[in-house]
Design a protein around this motif. Structure first.
Motif, short mmCIF file in Angstrom:
data_model
loop_
_atom_site.label_atom_id
_atom_site.label_comp_id
_atom_site.label_asym_id
_atom_site.label_seq_id
_atom_site.Cartn_x
_atom_site.Cartn_y
_atom_site.Cartn_z
N SER A 56 0.83 -1.21 0.00
CA SER A 56 0.00 0.00 0.00
C SER A 56 0.86 1.26 0.00
CB SER A 56 -0.91 0.02 1.22
OG SER A 56 -1.69 -1.13 1.25
N TYR A 57 2.00 1.21 0.73
CA TYR A 57 2.89 2.37 0.75
C TYR A 57 3.27 2.76 -0.68
CZ TYR A 57 7.09 5.16 1.67
OH TYR A 57 8.04 6.16 1.70
N ILE A 58 3.66 1.75 -1.46
CA ILE A 58 4.09 2.02 -2.84
C ILE A 58 2.95 2.62 -3.65
CG2 ILE A 58 4.99 0.99 -4.96
CD1 ILE A 58 7.05 0.99 -2.82
N ILE A 59 1.75 2.05 -3.51
CA ILE A 59 0.62 2.54 -4.31
C ILE A 59 0.26 3.97 -3.89
CG2 ILE A 59 -1.83 2.16 -4.86
CD1 ILE A 59 -1.29 -0.84 -4.39
N ILE A 60 0.23 4.23 -2.58
CA ILE A 60 -0.11 5.58 -2.11
C ILE A 60 0.99 6.57 -2.51
CG2 ILE A 60 -0.63 6.97 -0.08
CD1 ILE A 60 -1.54 4.36 1.26
N GLN A 61 2.22 6.10 -2.51
CA GLN A 61 3.32 6.95 -2.96
C GLN A 61 3.10 7.37 -4.40
OE1 GLN A 61 7.59 5.86 -2.26
NE2 GLN A 61 7.56 5.47 -4.43
N TYR A 62 2.59 6.44 -5.21
CA TYR A 62 2.30 6.80 -6.60
C TYR A 62 1.15 7.80 -6.70
CZ TYR A 62 5.60 3.68 -8.89
OH TYR A 62 6.74 3.11 -9.36
N VAL A 63 0.19 7.72 -5.78
CA VAL A 63 -0.89 8.72 -5.79
C VAL A 63 -0.28 10.12 -5.58
CG1 VAL A 63 -2.91 9.57 -4.54
CG2 VAL A 63 -2.66 7.13 -4.99
N ALA A 64 0.61 10.23 -4.58
CA ALA A 64 1.24 11.52 -4.31
C ALA A 64 2.09 11.98 -5.49
CB ALA A 64 2.08 11.43 -3.04
N LEU A 65 2.85 11.04 -6.07
CA LEU A 65 3.73 11.40 -7.20
C LEU A 65 2.91 11.87 -8.40
CD1 LEU A 65 6.52 8.70 -7.52
CD2 LEU A 65 6.81 11.12 -7.09
N ALA A 66 1.87 11.08 -8.72
CA ALA A 66 1.06 11.43 -9.89
C ALA A 66 0.38 12.78 -9.68
CB ALA A 66 0.02 10.34 -10.14
N THR A 67 -0.09 13.02 -8.46
CA THR A 67 -0.75 14.30 -8.16
C THR A 67 0.26 15.45 -8.27
OG1 THR A 67 -2.25 13.14 -6.69
CG2 THR A 67 -2.11 15.52 -6.45
N GLY A 68 1.44 15.25 -7.71
CA GLY A 68 2.47 16.29 -7.78
C GLY A 68 2.87 16.58 -9.22
N TRP A 69 3.02 15.52 -10.00
CA TRP A 69 3.40 15.69 -11.40
C TRP A 69 2.33 16.47 -12.15
CZ3 TRP A 69 1.50 14.70 -16.21
CH2 TRP A 69 2.40 14.75 -17.27
N ASN A 70 1.06 16.17 -11.81
CA ASN A 70 -0.05 16.73 -12.56
C ASN A 70 -0.22 18.24 -12.33
OD1 ASN A 70 -2.07 16.02 -14.47
ND2 ASN A 70 -3.59 16.45 -12.89
N VAL A 71 0.27 18.75 -11.20
CA VAL A 71 0.16 20.19 -10.95
C VAL A 71 0.84 20.95 -12.09
CG1 VAL A 71 0.96 22.06 -9.47
CG2 VAL A 71 -0.06 20.01 -8.46
N LEU A 72 1.99 20.43 -12.51
CA LEU A 72 2.70 21.08 -13.61
C LEU A 72 2.26 20.52 -14.96
CD1 LEU A 72 4.87 23.14 -14.25
CD2 LEU A 72 6.55 21.32 -14.11
N GLY A 73 2.17 19.20 -15.04
CA GLY A 73 1.90 18.55 -16.32
C GLY A 73 0.46 18.71 -16.78
N GLY A 74 -0.48 18.61 -15.84
CA GLY A 74 -1.88 18.69 -16.21
C GLY A 74 -2.42 20.10 -16.20
N TYR A 75 -2.17 20.84 -15.08
CA TYR A 75 -2.77 22.17 -14.96
C TYR A 75 -2.05 23.19 -15.84
CZ TYR A 75 -4.89 20.04 -10.83
OH TYR A 75 -5.55 19.21 -9.99
N ALA A 76 -0.70 23.18 -15.78
CA ALA A 76 0.03 24.18 -16.54
C ALA A 76 0.41 23.68 -17.93
CB ALA A 76 1.28 24.61 -15.77
N GLY A 77 0.35 22.36 -18.14
CA GLY A 77 0.65 21.81 -19.47
C GLY A 77 2.13 21.71 -19.80
N TYR A 78 2.98 21.55 -18.77
CA TYR A 78 4.40 21.37 -19.03
C TYR A 78 4.83 19.98 -18.61
CZ TYR A 78 5.23 26.12 -20.40
OH TYR A 78 5.23 27.28 -21.10
N ILE A 79 5.34 19.21 -19.60
CA ILE A 79 5.72 17.82 -19.32
C ILE A 79 7.03 17.77 -18.54
CG2 ILE A 79 6.39 15.64 -20.36
CD1 ILE A 79 3.60 16.01 -20.93
N ASN A 80 7.01 17.05 -17.43
CA ASN A 80 8.21 16.87 -16.63
C ASN A 80 8.64 15.41 -16.74
OD1 ASN A 80 10.13 16.59 -14.69
ND2 ASN A 80 8.88 17.30 -12.99
N PHE A 81 9.77 15.18 -17.46
CA PHE A 81 10.28 13.82 -17.57
C PHE A 81 11.18 13.50 -16.38
CE2 PHE A 81 9.51 14.75 -22.11
CZ PHE A 81 8.61 13.73 -22.34
N GLY A 82 11.36 14.45 -15.51
CA GLY A 82 12.35 14.30 -14.44
C GLY A 82 11.73 14.14 -13.07
N ALA A 83 10.54 13.53 -12.99
CA ALA A 83 9.94 13.31 -11.68
C ALA A 83 10.92 12.56 -10.78
CB ALA A 83 8.64 12.52 -11.82
N ALA A 84 11.68 11.63 -11.39
CA ALA A 84 12.63 10.85 -10.62
C ALA A 84 13.72 11.74 -9.99
CB ALA A 84 13.28 9.78 -11.50
#
Lengths: 337, 291
Positions: A56-84
């Motif tokens: 569950s830790y891993i899955i919830i971690q992905y929820v946080a990561l995907a949400t964080g990524w989407n602030v820039l990628g989804g709302y502002a429309g800038y692709i971040n290939f460097g989430a890692a």
């Protein structure tokens, strides 16, 4: 002074017409978030099998990561290939604080967020003036740079990684992995709350204007450059914060995994698959893809896993650019017509 | 001792840089001229290197394999553009961000397929001249660098002459500027773009041959090259074909100096630092016009 009177109204108007509805919805969201956390606490009491919390830790971690990524990628429309890169910087910030000061995980979270925020701000400042493409390329660069930096820093263990003994978890949590499960659950809820706040506030309206037409938004008084910088900083902060508890969870971190491909790929694929326009999208995508992957690692190789996610990503971009939520919308509209 | 090390670092850097230009050439066409950010290009180069290694395992010379593979790679490039165009250009808006994601997915699938087919072992080629060096005074030039380094300028020059002096070449340079004008003069812009993608893919197999002659290649080697390739294209200035040689050499020499006097483990960060610095300080590049 007189020249100011002729300017168009800014994008930050008085409260929108449906503000009472917005308030009710916000209240429901807060209650829902509290309920989910309460269920998490209940689960630490009710579930015996520690594997449940590891997975569950891993899955919830992905929820946080995907949400964080989407602030820039989804709302502002800038692709971040460097989430890692952001995730890895957060993870190593946590490790550094633990190694040097024996810091507790709850202190590592805000520090990692601050580091990630500054990093995002710097990245945005250097590349956003030119063109979105360069930002995307610079984010690939960031992974290599952060990776190289860690490889060359002996204090952080270099290529062979760093094994650390995390401090004892507080007694009320019922164990180390249960405690970290709750920490990650709290982090994810915080990330989703931030994303939702951005969506319903004037900031989100600014982003929507920016995505529709940057020139028009700029002319209408939307501070586009500052909004983009803010998105970079918030997104970077969430991504780094998500990495911070890793060393407490695994007692070991190495550059190959934190700067690895699976992470960067999932952070992009999950919001795109779920739908990147609103906060439920990344959450749905992460839970769906994360659960499938956690189940699949037992039956298929990690290469095949990456290959499948890659193929699904291509298919989504090609066929359903607004993800599952976009498909549902289309379906609903189709039924009505 | 210092002079010796310095001269050899410069020599190695110039040769490496020339090869970087070959690596970036396809990107200089797709990104520099057509403005399509094909981040999958380095993965094509790695795929090219694998094809060359496969041919070499039957005893063929790497450069001969590259020459034979030019046509299949050209055709693959046509197909790849057709796929991209069907997904995006028909939709009306060529959404750069979605396109980037598509190319990212394609490079990932390509790399993982190579990994699953050939394993994590590095591939290499065996040729007679690897291991020997040409020595001029203090300077020692290993043939495994010198041969591909001489190949790169030939390829760059050939492409540049083609783009400058043939009808189709001029159309390739024009297509990103004004598709409408091109259609009016009786040329199908889509055909031109497809053709340009084919050429870019064909350069990938030559670059792949160059890369694998220098040293062993693994499936994910493209990741590092993305930074180098984009650094070369941006530093040269978008669309400047001869500029890629100068930009490549500048980056190659910087990397070689860092490797020689700091540590080889810092070298991967050099190209990216140059890329970021260029974007921040001189986004039009060395030879590009301000846009």
């Amino acid at each position: 002074m007189t020249s100011k009177t002729s300017t168009l109204p800014a994008v930050r108007p008085a409260r929108p017409a449906g503000s009472r509805l917005t308030n009710v919805r916000s209240l429901a969201f807060i209650l829902g978030a509290l309920a989910i956390f309460a269920v998490g606490v209940f689960l630490t009491r009710a579930v015996e099998n520690p594997f449940f919390f590891f997975a569950s830790y891993i899955i919830i971690q992905y929820v946080a990561l995907a949400t964080g990524w989407n602030v820039l990628g989804g709302y502002a429309g800038y692709i971040n290939f460097g989430a890692a890169a952001f995730y890895g910087v957060g993870a190593y910030t946590g490790a550094l604080l633990l190694k040097a000061f024996d810091a507790p995980v709850l202190l590592c979270l805000p520090v990692a967020a601050a580091v990630g925020g500054v990093l995002g701000l710097l990245m945005g400042y250097m590349t956003l003036r030119v063109q979105g493409v360069y930002f995307a390329i610079a984010t690939i660069a960031l992974v290599v740079m952060a990776h190289t930096l860690v490889l060359n820093t002996d204090y952080l263990g270099g290529a062979s990684g760093l094994a650390l003994m995390p401090p004892e978890a507080p007694a009320w949590a019922g164990g180390q992995v249960q405690f970290l499960f709750l920490v990650m659950l709290g982090t994810a809820i915080f990330a989703v709350a931030v994303a939702r706040w951005i969506e319903v506030s004037w900031v989100g309206r600014g982003f929507r204007a920016l995505r529709a037409s940057e020139e028009a938004a700029e002319c209408a008084g939307v501070p586009t450059f500052r909004l983009k910088l803010a998105a970079c900083a918030i997104s970077g902060a969430i991504l780094s914060m998500t990495g911070a508890p890793l060393v407490f969870y695994a007692s070991f971190i190495e550059p190959e995994t934190v700067f690895g491909l699976a992470l960067a790929l999932n952070a992009i694929a999950m919001p795109l698959i779920g739908g990147k326009k609103s906060w439920p999208g990344p959450v749905i995508g992460a839970i769906l893809l994360g659960t499938v992957q956690q189940g699949a690692t037992i039956t298929i190789s990690s290469e095949l896993n990456i290959l499948l996610v890659g193929v699904v990503l291509i298919a989504v971009v090609a066929v359903a650019p607004d993800g599952i939520l976009g498909l549902l919308d289309r379906f609903k509209k189709g039924n009505r017509a | 001792m210092f002079a010796d090390q310095f001269i050899n670092a410069i020599g190695t850097g110039v040769m490496l840089g020339s090869i970087y230009a070959a690596l970036a050439l396809g990107l200089a066409v797709t990104f520099g001229l057509l403005h399509i950010p094909n981040i999958a290009h380095p993965a094509f180069v790695i795929a090219g290197a694998y094809v060359v290694a496969m041919g070499n395992s039957y005893g063929l010379d790497p450069l001969l394999v590259a020459l034979l593979a030019l046509a299949p790679f050209y055709v693959a490039g046509l197909g790849f553009y057709e796929f991209y165009a069907r997904v995006f250009e028909r939709r009306g808006s060529a959404d750069t961000m979605n396109a980037l994601t598509l190319f990212f997915g394609v490079s990932l699938v390509l790399e993982t397929l190579l990994l699953m087919r050939f394993g994590t072992n590095q591939q290499s080629v065996s040729v007679g001249y690897v291991g020997q060096s040409l020595t001029i005074g203090l300077l020692s030039l290993p043939y495994r660098l010198l041969v591909p380094a001489l190949l790169a300028p030939v390829m760059v020059a050939a492409l540049w002459l083609y783009l400058r002096h043939t009808h189709t070449g001029i159309a390739v340079r024009a297509v990103a500027h004004d598709e409408r004008a091109l259609s009016v003069s009786g040329i199908d812009p889509r055909w031109i773009k497809r053709h340009a993608f084919g050429i870019a893919a064909a350069t990938a197999v030559v670059a792949g041959a160059a890369l694998i002659i220098i040293g062993p290649v693994d499936p994910f080697g493209g990741r590092l090259q993305i930074g180098r390739a984009f650094a070369v294209v941006v530093l040269a200035g978008m669309g400047s074909i001869p500029g890629t040689i100068a930009a490549g050499i500048l980056i190659g020499v910087s990397e070689a100096l860092v490797s020689a006097f700091a540590s080889p483990s810092w070298a991967p960060a050099v190209a990216f630092s140059i890329l970021l610095a260029t974007l921040a300080l001189r986004p039009q590049g060395l030879f590009g016009a301000r846009r």
